[in-house]
Structures are given as structure tokens and as C-alpha cells.
Scaffold this motif. Sequence first.
Motif, PDB file in Angstrom:
ATOM      1  N   ILE A  70     -39.823  35.664  -4.863  1.00 60.50           N
ATOM      2  CA  ILE A  70     -40.665  36.486  -5.702  1.00 60.50           C
ATOM      3  C   ILE A  70     -41.316  36.442  -7.431  1.00 60.50           C
ATOM      4  CG2 ILE A  70     -40.061  38.597  -8.258  1.00 60.50           C
ATOM      5  CD1 ILE A  70     -37.477  38.031  -7.812  1.00 60.50           C
ATOM      6  N   LEU A  98     -47.059  41.954  -9.255  1.00 55.47           N
ATOM      7  CA  LEU A  98     -45.886  41.626  -8.815  1.00 55.47           C
ATOM      8  C   LEU A  98     -45.541  41.253  -7.163  1.00 55.47           C
ATOM      9  CD1 LEU A  98     -42.379  41.120  -8.958  1.00 55.47           C
ATOM     10  CD2 LEU A  98     -41.959  43.480  -8.744  1.00 55.47           C
ATOM     11  N   GLU A 132     -43.172  38.114   5.156  1.00 61.91           N
ATOM     12  CA  GLU A 132     -43.924  40.127   4.656  1.00 61.91           C
ATOM     13  C   GLU A 132     -43.685  39.711   3.372  1.00 61.91           C
ATOM     14  OE1 GLU A 132     -40.774  43.698   5.961  1.00 61.91           O
ATOM     15  OE2 GLU A 132     -40.953  43.226   3.639  1.00 61.91           O
ATOM     16  N   PRO A 135     -45.695  50.556 -15.285  1.00 55.38           N
ATOM     17  CA  PRO A 135     -46.365  50.977 -14.669  1.00 55.38           C
ATOM     18  C   PRO A 135     -45.531  51.934 -13.805  1.00 55.38           C
ATOM     19  CG  PRO A 135     -47.481  49.529 -14.360  1.00 55.38           C
ATOM     20  CD  PRO A 135     -46.032  49.523 -14.650  1.00 55.38           C
ATOM     21  N   LEU A 136     -45.043  53.259 -13.553  1.00 51.97           N
ATOM     22  CA  LEU A 136     -44.430  54.110 -12.701  1.00 51.97           C
ATOM     23  C   LEU A 136     -45.265  55.125 -11.646  1.00 51.97           C
ATOM     24  CD1 LEU A 136     -40.932  54.539 -13.844  1.00 51.97           C
ATOM     25  CD2 LEU A 136     -41.644  52.375 -12.418  1.00 51.97           C
ATOM     26  N   ARG A 137     -45.355  55.160 -10.804  1.00 46.78           N
ATOM     27  CA  ARG A 137     -46.102  56.548  -9.715  1.00 46.78           C
ATOM     28  C   ARG A 137     -45.531  57.554  -9.657  1.00 46.78           C
ATOM     29  NH1 ARG A 137     -45.638  53.277  -6.352  1.00 46.78           N
ATOM     30  NH2 ARG A 137     -45.226  54.796  -4.982  1.00 46.78           N
ATOM     31  N   ILE A 140     -36.437  43.753   2.523  1.00 50.75           N
ATOM     32  CA  ILE A 140     -36.307  43.365   1.355  1.00 50.75           C
ATOM     33  C   ILE A 140     -36.320  44.921   0.742  1.00 50.75           C
ATOM     34  CG2 ILE A 140     -37.359  41.672   1.072  1.00 50.75           C
ATOM     35  CD1 ILE A 140     -39.506  43.077  -0.392  1.00 50.75           C
ATOM     36  N   VAL A 185     -43.485  40.519  -4.131  1.00 51.76           N
ATOM     37  CA  VAL A 185     -41.817  40.342  -3.760  1.00 51.76           C
ATOM     38  C   VAL A 185     -41.847  40.130  -2.260  1.00 51.76           C
ATOM     39  CG1 VAL A 185     -39.282  40.747  -3.007  1.00 51.76           C
ATOM     40  CG2 VAL A 185     -40.910  41.466  -5.399  1.00 51.76           C
ATOM     41  N   SER A 186     -41.406  39.138  -1.748  1.00 54.74           N
ATOM     42  CA  SER A 186     -41.572  38.978   0.185  1.00 54.74           C
ATOM     43  C   SER A 186     -40.008  38.006   0.802  1.00 54.74           C
ATOM     44  CB  SER A 186     -42.472  37.201  -0.077  1.00 54.74           C
ATOM     45  OG  SER A 186     -41.579  35.987  -0.209  1.00 54.74           O
ATOM     46  N   GLU A 235     -42.705  58.708  -8.314  1.00 58.88           N
ATOM     47  CA  GLU A 235     -41.061  57.577  -8.119  1.00 58.88           C
ATOM     48  C   GLU A 235     -40.418  58.501  -8.458  1.00 58.88           C
ATOM     49  OE1 GLU A 235     -42.997  53.639  -7.103  1.00 58.88           O
ATOM     50  OE2 GLU A 235     -43.376  54.350  -9.872  1.00 58.88           O
ATOM     51  N   MET A 290     -48.093  50.047  -4.616  1.00 58.24           N
ATOM     52  CA  MET A 290     -48.085  49.427  -3.651  1.00 58.24           C
ATOM     53  C   MET A 290     -47.788  48.907  -2.482  1.00 58.24           C
ATOM     54  SD  MET A 290     -43.831  49.022  -4.395  1.00 58.24           S
ATOM     55  CE  MET A 290     -43.544  50.757  -4.302  1.00 58.24           C
ATOM     56  N   GLY A 302     -51.503  50.500 -11.650  1.00 61.50           N
ATOM     57  CA  GLY A 302     -50.431  52.057 -12.097  1.00 61.50           C
ATOM     58  C   GLY A 302     -49.286  51.952 -10.992  1.00 61.50           C
ATOM     59  N   GLY A 303     -48.621  50.803 -11.061  1.00 60.44           N
ATOM     60  CA  GLY A 303     -48.094  50.540 -10.029  1.00 60.44           C
ATOM     61  C   GLY A 303     -47.772  51.464  -8.763  1.00 60.44           C
ATOM     62  N   ILE A 350     -36.250  46.512  -3.481  1.00 63.15           N
ATOM     63  CA  ILE A 350     -37.281  46.462  -5.106  1.00 63.15           C
ATOM     64  C   ILE A 350     -36.338  47.982  -5.167  1.00 63.15           C
ATOM     65  CG2 ILE A 350     -38.897  45.597  -6.336  1.00 63.15           C
ATOM     66  CD1 ILE A 350     -40.699  44.945  -4.024  1.00 63.15           C
ATOM     67  N   THR A 382     -46.918  47.100   1.590  1.00 65.08           N
ATOM     68  CA  THR A 382     -46.246  46.029   2.138  1.00 65.08           C
ATOM     69  C   THR A 382     -47.485  45.159   3.179  1.00 65.08           C
ATOM     70  OG1 THR A 382     -44.137  46.346   1.615  1.00 65.08           O
ATOM     71  CG2 THR A 382     -44.407  45.345   3.540  1.00 65.08           C
ATOM     72  N   THR A 435     -44.641  42.057  -0.344  1.00 68.97           N
ATOM     73  CA  THR A 435     -44.981  43.206  -0.931  1.00 68.97           C
ATOM     74  C   THR A 435     -45.506  43.290  -2.436  1.00 68.97           C
ATOM     75  OG1 THR A 435     -42.646  44.780   0.277  1.00 68.97           O
ATOM     76  CG2 THR A 435     -44.029  45.579  -1.863  1.00 68.97           C
ATOM     77  N   ARG A 438     -46.988  44.713  -6.094  1.00 70.13           N
ATOM     78  CA  ARG A 438     -47.093  45.451  -7.007  1.00 70.13           C
ATOM     79  C   ARG A 438     -47.817  45.775  -8.128  1.00 70.13           C
ATOM     80  NH1 ARG A 438     -43.344  50.859  -7.577  1.00 70.13           N
ATOM     81  NH2 ARG A 438     -43.663  51.431 -10.084  1.00 70.13           N
ATOM     82  N   GLY A 439     -48.788  46.950  -8.566  1.00 69.30           N
ATOM     83  CA  GLY A 439     -49.337  46.497  -9.713  1.00 69.30           C
ATOM     84  C   GLY A 439     -48.213  46.391 -11.190  1.00 69.30           C
ATOM     85  N   LEU A 440     -48.386  45.307 -11.688  1.00 71.22           N
ATOM     86  CA  LEU A 440     -47.507  45.381 -12.978  1.00 71.22           C
ATOM     87  C   LEU A 440     -49.107  45.791 -14.431  1.00 71.22           C
ATOM     88  CD1 LEU A 440     -44.935  43.471 -12.757  1.00 71.22           C
ATOM     89  CD2 LEU A 440     -45.026  45.342 -12.330  1.00 71.22           C
ATOM     90  N   VAL A 481     -34.309  42.261  -6.683  1.00 75.66           N
ATOM     91  CA  VAL A 481     -34.584  42.040  -5.487  1.00 75.66           C
ATOM     92  C   VAL A 481     -33.834  41.598  -5.254  1.00 75.66           C
ATOM     93  CG1 VAL A 481     -36.118  40.501  -4.742  1.00 75.66           C
ATOM     94  CG2 VAL A 481     -36.594  42.081  -6.619  1.00 75.66           C
TER      95      VAL A 481
END
Lengths: 182, 182
Positions: free
Chosen positions: B61, B155, B87, A24-26, A59, B157-158, A29, B134, B131-132, A61, B136, B89, B91-93, A157
Motif C-alpha cells: 500500500i 493511492l 498487479e 473523493p468518491l464517484r 486484492i 494498492v498492489s 460508488e 480508479m 476525483g476517485g 480495497i 487496475t 490498482t 486511485r486518485g486521492l 486492504v
Amino acid sequence: MITQTQRDRAIEYAWGLCQRIGLPLRAEERGQIEVTDLGLGEFETTGLIILTLTVTREIGIKLIALYPWQVCPEHRHPPQGDYPGKEETFRGLWGQAWLYLPGEPTPDPHARVPGHRRAYYTSWREVDLTGGGMATSPPNEWHWFGAGAEGAVILSVSTRPTDLQDAFRDPGVQRRTVIVEG
Amino acid sequence: MITQTQRDRAIEYAWGLCQRIGLPLRAEERGQIEVTDLGLGEFETTGLIILTLTVTREIGIKLIALYPWQVCPEHRHPPQGDYPGKEETFRGLWGQAWLYLPGEPTPDPHARVPGHRRAYYTSWREVDLTGGGMATSPPNEWHWFGAGAEGAVILSVSTRPTDLQDAFRDPGVQRRTVIVEG
């Protein structure tokens, strides 16, 4: 340099591929997609399509889409002051892809390097990124990667990106991409 | 505590979901799935299923799977010596999910917090991860998240994880999970 048509086609390819594989991408993006031939003028062979999902102070991504058999040439992320350089972890999300790192060369590697640029590829330890394969390139270590017959989507990443400082083996590489009409 | 049956079912759920949504995993990664009720003994409501894809010295990750309406309770990643804290981040997958951060509370937030634990949720600025989506969470900042009616895959990622040092609002939380027969 790449033409506007090459760029549009690459964005359409990467965007469509991500949709097709259910990533899924917005909508906004799409505007974050970077298309680069790294200055070599043979984009379909050597180049990459990068969708930066986020960059924080710590970071980065990214999604990297590659055309069939396209390669990203050998490079490293050098230290910058106190920063030891970017550490980067790659994971294959779709298609066949291979990452090449220093070390014992793999016999019969899969990726296809353009013959006239072969001298600028010195790392031949192959890691298969296909089907969730994963590997980390430490800061300042040489690496390159390429896709198989279907193309590929790779998740990258990393620690803080410093892309414009990347050092490439091939002296012909320019990290800033020139886009011309056509 | 959770039972062996709850744990097996959760692993099957997360693994099956990732397969179904086309996220390629390697067979051996099934063994890296952590199932935790955070010591609260109501796993289907409060808990999470974590597949750690990789942890380097610098980054982590992870894939986080949630049951329908399951929440991960409010917590922060405190500093450790010179390290400012993790930290992270998100993101909905897949599926609907929301992240809650400090700031202006969102009217009518979507996630469902167990009524008897409501006092331990103080951050109500909602970010839609669906739907993507995101966002942090900076080091040492309170946050929590939850899934919608279908469950979700997120997802994460930190920077370097320090999970056992996580600080939770709810004094009943224990980061180490006890698994009993049954």
C-alpha cells in the motif's frame, strides 16, 4: 435484520462522512455501499457500513464506516482450498478506532463491547488505528474492531475477499443481511 | 541523480500535501518517503515521491505524490519465478491525474510527456484518476501515469512489490536513485 430507514440513514452517514473528510468518491460508488447488522438486530451497536472500492482476483480495497462506538464482532477469514484465507490490513482514515488481535490483552481497552455479547470477544491486544494507525491481521486469525465517540472511517486492504465464508465467534451472526420495510 | 535539496523539497511537498488534504500520517512515516528521478536527471518532470504505508508478503500500500505535470514513465512489473508479477490498482486521492494503459489510444490525452522521451511512451489509453477514478494494471502489463496542473496524490494498492525488477521502456531509467550533495 435492519429496516430500510436504518439502511438509508447509514448510507447517508457514510457517504456524508467521506465527503466531509475530503475522500473523493464517484457518484456511482454510493450504490456499492453495504449496510449490515450481521444478523444481530442491534445495528447501531454491532454492525458496519462497507464501501467496496474494488475487488480484483488478488486484492480487495474497502472503506469501512462505523457509527460512534459501533463494533464489528470477532471473526476470522478461514482457508478455502489452496487459499490460506484473507489477509487484511487496516488503517484509520478518520476518527478514533481500534483493532483487536490475539496476544497479550491490553489493560483498559477503549472499544465498547455489548455486555450480553462479551463472551464472543476473546482477542484483546489493542492496536490504535487512530490518525493513520495501521495493522495487519494474518489469514485465519481472529480479529475485531470498533470506533470511538465520533465514529470512524477505516481503510481495509486485503487479499481476495471471501466474505460469505467468514467465521464469527458469535453463533448469532449471519453474514447475509435481511432488510425489512420500515 | 537528484540533489539533497531536491529530495528535501520533495519530501516537504508530499508531506505537506497529505496534511493539507486531511490524510492522516504518523510522524515516523516521513522517514519512509522515497524520492526518485529514476536516473533521468530531470526530477521535476519525470520522477515520483513514494510513501510506502506497508508491505506484507502479499500486498503493498503506497501513496504516490506527483509535482504538477510530473510523470512516472512507462514500465511493467515482470513475473518472478512462480509470481506472475505485481498487479497494481491506482486511485486518485487528490488533484488531477491520469493512468495510461495499453489499448485504443485516447485522442488528446491530458498528461505531458517530455518531448525528447516521447518514443518511450507507447500506451495511450487514458483512465482519469481524478476525483476517485480508479483502474487496475494487470501483472506484466505496460503502464505509466502523470499529474495535472496542481500535482496529485494517488493511492497504489498492489500485490507484492518487486520494485527493483520493474522493466522500463526508457533505457536511461535506473530504479536506484543517486542522491548528491547540493
